[in-house]
Motif scaffolding. Structure first.
Motif, mmCIF file in Angstrom:
data_model
loop_
_atom_site.group_PDB
_atom_site.id
_atom_site.type_symbol
_atom_site.label_atom_id
_atom_site.label_comp_id
_atom_site.label_asym_id
_atom_site.label_seq_id
_atom_site.Cartn_x
_atom_site.Cartn_y
_atom_site.Cartn_z
ATOM 1 N N LEU A 1 36.666 113.378 -70.419
ATOM 2 C CA LEU A 1 37.390 114.578 -70.001
ATOM 3 C C LEU A 1 36.432 115.672 -69.534
ATOM 4 N N SER A 2 36.952 116.585 -68.723
ATOM 5 C CA SER A 2 36.191 117.788 -68.368
ATOM 6 C C SER A 2 36.559 118.934 -69.304
ATOM 7 N N GLY A 3 37.495 118.679 -70.209
ATOM 8 C CA GLY A 3 37.964 119.662 -71.178
ATOM 9 C C GLY A 3 39.353 119.269 -71.645
ATOM 10 N N GLY A 4 39.830 119.945 -72.714
ATOM 11 C CA GLY A 4 41.215 119.748 -73.137
ATOM 12 C C GLY A 4 41.470 118.695 -74.186
ATOM 13 N N GLY A 5 40.412 118.095 -74.736
ATOM 14 C CA GLY A 5 40.597 117.023 -75.716
ATOM 15 C C GLY A 5 41.086 117.488 -77.077
ATOM 16 N N TYR A 6 40.846 118.762 -77.403
ATOM 17 C CA TYR A 6 41.286 119.294 -78.699
ATOM 18 C C TYR A 6 42.755 119.710 -78.593
ATOM 19 N N ALA A 7 43.615 118.748 -78.370
ATOM 20 C CA ALA A 7 45.036 119.045 -78.144
ATOM 21 C C ALA A 7 45.862 117.797 -78.442
ATOM 22 N N GLU A 8 47.185 117.948 -78.379
ATOM 23 C CA GLU A 8 48.064 116.799 -78.598
ATOM 24 C C GLU A 8 48.207 115.939 -77.353
ATOM 25 N N LYS A 9 48.005 116.573 -76.174
ATOM 26 C CA LYS A 9 48.106 115.842 -74.903
ATOM 27 C C LYS A 9 47.070 116.397 -73.936
ATOM 28 N N VAL A 10 46.666 115.559 -72.988
ATOM 29 C CA VAL A 10 45.694 116.010 -71.988
ATOM 30 C C VAL A 10 45.941 115.281 -70.667
ATOM 31 N N VAL A 11 45.633 115.960 -69.573
ATOM 32 C CA VAL A 11 45.717 115.359 -68.237
ATOM 33 C C VAL A 11 44.302 115.045 -67.771
ATOM 34 N N VAL A 12 44.131 113.874 -67.165
ATOM 35 C CA VAL A 12 42.798 113.487 -66.677
ATOM 36 C C VAL A 12 42.947 112.619 -65.424
ATOM 37 N N LEU A 13 41.951 112.676 -64.544
ATOM 38 C CA LEU A 13 41.939 111.818 -63.356
ATOM 39 C C LEU A 13 41.939 110.348 -63.769
ATOM 40 N N ASP A 14 42.679 109.537 -63.040
ATOM 41 C CA ASP A 14 42.777 108.100 -63.387
ATOM 42 C C ASP A 14 41.421 107.403 -63.334
ATOM 43 N N SER A 15 40.477 107.933 -62.534
ATOM 44 C CA SER A 15 39.151 107.310 -62.392
ATOM 45 C C SER A 15 38.240 107.573 -63.594
ATOM 46 N N GLN A 16 38.682 108.453 -64.527
ATOM 47 C CA GLN A 16 37.879 108.742 -65.720
ATOM 48 C C GLN A 16 38.476 108.111 -66.982
ATOM 49 N N VAL A 17 39.404 107.181 -66.752
ATOM 50 C CA VAL A 17 40.091 106.506 -67.857
ATOM 51 C C VAL A 17 39.516 105.102 -68.021
ATOM 52 N N LEU A 18 39.387 104.673 -69.270
ATOM 53 C CA LEU A 18 38.870 103.344 -69.595
ATOM 54 C C LEU A 18 39.841 102.628 -70.528
ATOM 55 N N PRO A 19 39.904 101.296 -70.450
ATOM 56 C CA PRO A 19 40.715 100.579 -71.434
ATOM 57 C C PRO A 19 40.054 100.652 -72.806
ATOM 58 N N VAL A 20 40.827 100.597 -73.867
ATOM 59 C CA VAL A 20 40.239 100.507 -75.210
ATOM 60 C C VAL A 20 39.494 99.174 -75.286
ATOM 61 N N PRO A 21 38.213 99.183 -75.675
ATOM 62 C CA PRO A 21 37.467 97.920 -75.703
ATOM 63 C C PRO A 21 38.094 96.923 -76.689
ATOM 64 N N PRO A 22 38.052 95.620 -76.369
ATOM 65 C CA PRO A 22 38.590 94.604 -77.275
ATOM 66 C C PRO A 22 37.974 94.709 -78.667
ATOM 67 N N GLY A 23 38.807 94.618 -79.690
ATOM 68 C CA GLY A 23 38.310 94.639 -81.070
ATOM 69 C C GLY A 23 38.098 96.037 -81.636
ATOM 70 N N ILE A 24 38.394 97.075 -80.845
ATOM 71 C CA ILE A 24 38.202 98.458 -81.295
ATOM 72 C C ILE A 24 39.573 99.122 -81.467
#
Length: 325
Positions: free
Chosen positions: A89-112
């Motif tokens: 994120l560029s900010g906003g993580g200390y919240a219940e919801k956040v908006v982010v560009l789709d290109s900065q999203v990652l899948p949860v790694p397997p086993g985590i």
């Protein structure tokens, strides 16, 4: 929704949980319902009035999170509602919801787990983009990490070992050094009782290490240069000890040294997209293989964010601190 608001620049006590407007998404963004968010040094700088969010980004701190996608913009093709993801994120993580560009999203790694996935985006993108993408750290080289027991440090040890690198770390007590050794560090140096330059030289037959990752800055600058091998690279990601320094430039010429520095938050969305893509390609397989594990010291509810900041600034923790909305 609820979010942590910095009521005025200052200490941890200025962080308040308040009701704020829910963010709106654009075409290439996703809305994430946050399960957990990482706490980073940069957040404490923002709280004190430095390190402001880029233009157009919400003022709430928080540079990484994990959660479930609740909404996708009409230009988003890879992600869908219900996907479990983590994000840089560029900010906003200390919240219940956040908006982010789709290109900065990652899948949860397997086993985590979804919660634990929040510990990876900022450290993985920081370490991969600096010492691997820019300093070209590669198999068979030697690598010194200052602050080996930090969130950045505990990740850097593991990913460097995965890629066949000999790892040196500094830390401030024996418990932290033992933890780093358990993660795979080859050489542990107590910076309070030992001269790290002398120890590095001793352990490398007088040569020095190939790459150093440092967030201390000023007080370590000349000593870092003195610790490098020929063609060595120093990468600065912080100035916790101070930002000004007097340096002997002769050492740079004599051993063909390179000094680089970079932040993550200030990079362009295009640059972040490249980094996130490289991290998914090069780091996620190591996590999936169980060779890089999340190192989480403590979870705090969002309402206790001030306590989380106090802990981070005390430097008594090992690994990451997470917030749970």
């Amino acid at each position: 929704m609820k979010a942590i608001v910095i009521t005025s620049p200052g200490g941890p006590e200025v962080l308040e949980l308040q009701e704020v407007e829910e963010p709106q998404i654009n075409d290439h963004e996703v809305l994430i319902k946050i399960e957990a968010a990482g706490v980073n040094r940069a957040d404490t700088l923002q709280r004190r009035g430095g390190h402001p969010p880029p233009k157009g980004i919400v003022p709430y701190p928080g540079l990484e999170c994990a959660g479930v996608i609740e909404q996708v913009g009409k230009g988003v093709t890879r992600w869908k509602v219900g996907d479990q993801v983590c994000a840089l994120l560029s900010g906003g993580g200390y919240a219940e919801k956040v908006v982010v560009l789709d290109s900065q999203v990652l899948p949860v790694p397997p086993g985590i787990s979804l919660k634990d996935a929040a510990s990876f985006p900022e450290v993985a993108c920081t370490v991969w983009s600096t010492v691997f993408m820019m300093s070209k750290l590669s198999a068979g080289e030697t690598f010194l990490i200052h602050g080996g027991s930090s969130g950045i440090g505990t990740f850097a040890i593991q990913i460097a070992k995965f890629y066949g690198i000999r790892v040196f770390v500094t830390a401030g007590n024996e418990e932290k050094l033992a933890f780093c050794k358990d993660l795979g560090a080859d050489v542990g140096i107590n910076y309070k009782t030992e001269d790290f330059v002398a120890r590095v030289k001793e352990e490398t037959g007088g040569k020095g290490v190939d790459v150093i990752l440092d967030s201390v800055g000023g007080p370590y600058f000349q000593r870092n240069l003195d610790s490098l091998n020929y063609d060595g690279r120093l990468f600065l990601i912080g100035t916790l000890g101070g930002a000004t320094v007097q340096v002997n430039l002769g050492s740079l010429f004599a051993r063909r040294l390179t000094v680089q520095a970079a932040g993550l938050r200030v990079r362009t969305p295009e640059n972040k997209a490249v980094i996130v893509s490289e991290v998914e390609k090069n780091v996620w397989p190591a996590i999936a293989a169980g060779k890089v594990k999340p190192v989480i010291y403590k979870h705090f509810p969002l309402s206790e964010t001030a306590e989380a900041h106090k802990l981070l600034e005390s430097s008594q923790h090992i690994g990451k601190i997470l917030l749970l909305p």
